[in-house]
Scaffold this active site. Structure first.
Site, PDB file in Angstrom:
ATOM      1  N   GLU A 226      -0.285   2.940  -0.186  1.00  0.00           N
ATOM      2  CA  GLU A 226       0.046   3.593  -1.571  1.00  0.00           C
ATOM      3  C   GLU A 226       1.023   2.756  -1.976  1.00  0.00           C
ATOM      4  OE1 GLU A 226      -1.783   5.879  -3.149  1.00  0.00           O
ATOM      5  OE2 GLU A 226      -3.180   5.794  -1.613  1.00  0.00           O
TER       6      GLU A 226
ATOM      7  N   VAL B  24       6.598  -4.765   1.827  1.00  0.00           N
ATOM      8  CA  VAL B  24       6.822  -3.972   3.080  1.00  0.00           C
ATOM      9  C   VAL B  24       5.549  -3.550   3.587  1.00  0.00           C
ATOM     10  CG1 VAL B  24       7.805  -2.102   4.633  1.00  0.00           C
ATOM     11  CG2 VAL B  24       9.156  -3.373   2.839  1.00  0.00           C
TER      12      VAL B  24
ATOM     13  N   CYS C 124       5.906   5.680  -8.858  1.00  0.00           N
ATOM     14  CA  CYS C 124       5.028   4.666  -8.718  1.00  0.00           C
ATOM     15  C   CYS C 124       4.085   4.416  -9.974  1.00  0.00           C
ATOM     16  CB  CYS C 124       3.967   4.840  -7.346  1.00  0.00           C
ATOM     17  SG  CYS C 124       3.181   6.389  -7.567  1.00  0.00           S
TER      18      CYS C 124
ATOM     19  N   GLY D 239       5.019   2.735  -0.410  1.00  0.00           N
ATOM     20  CA  GLY D 239       6.226   1.745  -0.536  1.00  0.00           C
ATOM     21  C   GLY D 239       5.960   0.716  -1.300  1.00  0.00           C
TER      22      GLY D 239
HETATM   23  P1  NAD Z   1      10.003   0.134   0.832  1.00  0.00           P
HETATM   24  O1  NAD Z   1       8.635  -0.416   1.032  1.00  0.00           O
HETATM   25  O2  NAD Z   1      11.346  -0.512   0.455  1.00  0.00           O
HETATM   26  O3  NAD Z   1      10.061   1.208   1.930  1.00  0.00           O
HETATM   27  C1  NAD Z   1       9.153   2.346   2.402  1.00  0.00           C
HETATM   28  C2  NAD Z   1       9.107   2.394   3.738  1.00  0.00           C
HETATM   29  O4  NAD Z   1       9.224   1.099   4.422  1.00  0.00           O
HETATM   30  C3  NAD Z   1      10.572   3.012   4.178  1.00  0.00           C
HETATM   31  O5  NAD Z   1      10.438   4.081   4.970  1.00  0.00           O
HETATM   32  C4  NAD Z   1      11.457   1.852   4.783  1.00  0.00           C
HETATM   33  O6  NAD Z   1      12.143   2.441   5.969  1.00  0.00           O
HETATM   34  C5  NAD Z   1      10.299   1.049   5.524  1.00  0.00           C
HETATM   35  N1  NAD Z   1      10.842  -0.246   5.508  1.00  0.00           N
HETATM   36  C6  NAD Z   1      11.539  -1.096   4.445  1.00  0.00           C
HETATM   37  N2  NAD Z   1      11.510  -2.287   4.962  1.00  0.00           N
HETATM   38  C7  NAD Z   1      10.878  -2.528   6.030  1.00  0.00           C
HETATM   39  C8  NAD Z   1      10.751  -3.462   6.950  1.00  0.00           C
HETATM   40  N3  NAD Z   1      11.352  -4.743   6.795  1.00  0.00           N
HETATM   41  N4  NAD Z   1       9.913  -3.346   7.875  1.00  0.00           N
HETATM   42  C9  NAD Z   1       9.382  -2.208   8.272  1.00  0.00           C
HETATM   43  N5  NAD Z   1       9.625  -1.077   7.381  1.00  0.00           N
HETATM   44  C10 NAD Z   1      10.508  -1.391   6.445  1.00  0.00           C
HETATM   45  O7  NAD Z   1       9.714   1.249  -0.559  1.00  0.00           O
HETATM   46  P2  NAD Z   1      10.759   2.160  -1.335  1.00  0.00           P
HETATM   47  O8  NAD Z   1      11.785   1.327  -1.960  1.00  0.00           O
HETATM   48  O9  NAD Z   1      11.250   2.919  -0.268  1.00  0.00           O
HETATM   49  O10 NAD Z   1       9.899   2.962  -2.321  1.00  0.00           O
HETATM   50  C11 NAD Z   1       9.521   2.192  -3.436  1.00  0.00           C
HETATM   51  C12 NAD Z   1       8.153   1.517  -3.781  1.00  0.00           C
HETATM   52  O11 NAD Z   1       7.026   2.520  -3.250  1.00  0.00           O
HETATM   53  C13 NAD Z   1       7.636   1.287  -5.114  1.00  0.00           C
HETATM   54  O12 NAD Z   1       7.218  -0.032  -4.930  1.00  0.00           O
HETATM   55  C14 NAD Z   1       6.814   2.254  -5.488  1.00  0.00           C
HETATM   56  O13 NAD Z   1       5.833   1.711  -6.514  1.00  0.00           O
HETATM   57  C15 NAD Z   1       6.079   2.565  -4.202  1.00  0.00           C
HETATM   58  N6  NAD Z   1       5.524   4.087  -4.293  1.00  0.00           N
HETATM   59  C16 NAD Z   1       4.127   4.250  -4.635  1.00  0.00           C
HETATM   60  C17 NAD Z   1       3.583   5.379  -4.431  1.00  0.00           C
HETATM   61  C18 NAD Z   1       2.029   5.496  -4.607  1.00  0.00           C
HETATM   62  O14 NAD Z   1       1.688   6.647  -4.329  1.00  0.00           O
HETATM   63  N7  NAD Z   1       1.101   4.617  -4.856  1.00  0.00           N
HETATM   64  C19 NAD Z   1       4.267   6.392  -4.414  1.00  0.00           C
HETATM   65  C20 NAD Z   1       5.831   6.212  -4.527  1.00  0.00           C
HETATM   66  C21 NAD Z   1       6.293   5.025  -4.464  1.00  0.00           C
END
Ligand code: NAD
Length: 469
Positions: free
Chosen positions: A225, A207, A259, A203
């Site tokens: 990741e 977060v 990502c 994510g």
């Molecule tokens: P996000 O960080 O908003 O959410 C990820 C997870 O965290 C979700 O399941 C969500 O429910 C949970 N979450 C969100 N806010 C939270 C909080 N305050 N407290 C606890 N849990 C919480 O990410 P997203 O928008 O779903 O995904 C996009 C991000 O993921 C981008 O930054 C992207 O670069 C990254 N990403 C990285 C990879 C990698 O392999 N490196 C792959 C895909 C996406």
């Protein structure tokens, strides 16, 4: 029971008071040793592969509803990727799971040192919205292969995909060991309060900080990741058509919500017009009737759309193609006087997940590689590195930590348990370790210490190099 606010959603959120019970149940089954035999792991892994294999058609509509995904991106970009990843684990994990003898060392040979890869316990996988199945099921598969029970927490932004998986998972996998938790921030917060034996989070960096802080309370190892900010260094001598084609693909795939997507392109001033012209040509080839009519993915949330729209409205740059309709992704071309400026700029910001160089010049490749930091370095393509199962995948600095994919995720989710067995005759050689301590014993202990070479090597060190010890 609360549910997602999505109008088409049928997703039921997991009641918060159920969450600790799920973890306890999984821990109890894990402790029973049910997942210890490699055959059981292999059977569960194959069942997970079949969950995907049997349900390509079942997942198509949920992906369309949540992310506006075209069938090609659902199959090639997500489902095929999971099958490839899981089949690679399936075909190899039994070899990786074998006890391994470390390198031979005469001084410690008699201890028979062996490294055993053992499971950790119950693993938590928290996934993002952009590849909701790929980035949960491939880690679930790795948890199975390593003998860990696992809870996956899907993103609330893809309620239809989550609902489909929630329905299918119990039909394929052992529910005493592998479960889903659905929900938003309150549910994820409840999950994170519990003790896990490893957390794999994919994510955003903001977060990730919440996850890492929660994990720290239990000293839980985490793999983060994260991503973003991937720059391209474009050699002015490069084939601009090839460059534009591959980069516009990167921005179109999942509407640029990957990502490893390109964030911006550094190109010398003298080459920017040629690159922009190539982009217009490729844009017209990709979207002959305009992007509104093209079957491309949509941005996942209104907030993401608003952010992209505002960036476009505020830019002082010229929009060379698109930009006036529901086509969210933006690809800034940043002209530079020389690449050292681009390198300095990149190094003064957070480390990107990937650095890309578009060039056929070996010196240019080496220059960019040696002067930047990133999780991955790719020449003449983007995103593709994430599909190669034999390469480690992970970030550095702000783009995350820990390694996933293939044998790397296998090691990440295993504990490398060091084992050795002390022989009875050892006390004849190492009797000096027992009290009472004496000067003679200090001298005997010194015999075990390796020789340290002098700072200024001369003939003496050359001779020592020929000696066996
Ligand atoms: P996000 O960080 O908003 O959410 C990820 C997870 O965290 C979700 O399941 C969500 O429910 C949970 N979450 C969100 N806010 C939270 C909080 N305050 N407290 C606890 N849990 C919480 O990410 P997203 O928008 O779903 O995904 C996009 C991000 O993921 C981008 O930054 C992207 O670069 C990254 N990403 C990285 C990879 C990698 O392999 N490196 C792959 C895909 C996406």
């Amino acid at each position: 029971m609360s549910s997602s606010t999505g109008t088409t959603s049928i997703l039921q959120y997991t009641p918060i008071d159920e969450i600790p019970k799920i973890r306890e149940h999984l821990k109890a089954t894990y402790n029973s040793g049910r997942l210890r035999p490699l055959e059981y792991r292999k059977q569960q892994l194959l069942r997970l592969i079949h969950l995907v294999e049997d349900n390509y058609a079942r997942f198509e509509e949920p992906f369309k509803a949540d992310l506006g995904r075209h069938t090609l991106e659902v199959t090639a970009g997500e489902l095929n990727g999971i099958v490839m990843e899981l089949m690679y684990l399936h075909d190899n994990f039994e070899t990786w799971a074998q006890p391994q003898k470390p390198g031979f060392n005469l001084k410690f040979w008699a201890f028979g040192p062996v490294i055993k890869r053992v499971s950790k316990g119950v693993v938590l996988v928290v996934g993002p919205f952009n590849f909701p199945l790929l980035l949960t099921l491939s880690f679930l598969g790795a948890a199975i292969a390593t003998g860990n029970a696992c809870v996956i927490k899907m993103s609330e932004l893809t309620p239809n995909v989550s609902a489909a998986l929630t329905e299918l998972l119990p039909k394929y996998l052992d529910q005493d060991l592998f479960r889903i938790v659905n929900g938003g921030i309150p549910e994820t917060t409840a999950v994170l309060q519990l003790q896990w034996d490893h957390i794999v989070f994919t994510g955003s960096p903001s977060v990730a900080r919440i996850v890492a802080a929660a994990a720290a309370k239990h000293l839980t190892p985490t793999t983060l990741e994260l991503g973003g900010q991937c720059p391209v260094f474009c050699d002015p001598k490069m084939d601009m058509y090839l460059t534009a084609r591959r980069l516009l693909w990167s921005k179109s795939l999942n509407a640029g919500q990957t990502c490893t997507v390109v964030n911006h392109i550094f190109v010398p001033y003298e080459a920017q017009d040629a690159l922009a012209k190539a982009f217009v040509q490729v844009y017209n080839e990709f979207f002959p009737e305009g992007p509104e009519k093209a079957p491309i993915s949509t941005l996942a949330t209104d907030a993401a759309f608003k952010r992209i729209k505002e960036l476009l409205e505020k830019t002082k740059g010229e929009v060379v193609c698109g930009g006036h309709e529901l086509f969210g992704p933006i690809l800034p071309i940043v002209p530079v006087k020389d690449f050292q400026d681009a390198i300095d700029w990149t190094n003064s910001h957070s480390h990107p997940l990937a650095v890309y160089a578009f060039t056929d010049d070996p010196n240019f490749k080496e220059y960019v590689f040696n002067n930047t930091h990133s999780g991955q370095f790719v020449v003449n393509d983007t995103n593709i590195q994430a599909t190669i199962p034999t390469l480690p995948f992970g970030g550095v600095g702000e783009s995350g930590y820990g390694m996933v994919k293939g044998q790397y995720i296998f090691d990440t989710l295993s504990h490398l348990r060091a084992t050795c067995e002390s022989p009875r005759f050892l006390d004849m050689i190492m009797g000096w370790r027992f009290p009472p301590y004496t000067d003679a014993k200090i001298k005997q202990a010194a015999a075990l210490k390796p020789r340290v070479p002098p700072l200024n090597p001369g003939w003496g060190s050359t001779l020592r190099g020929w000696m066996p010890f």
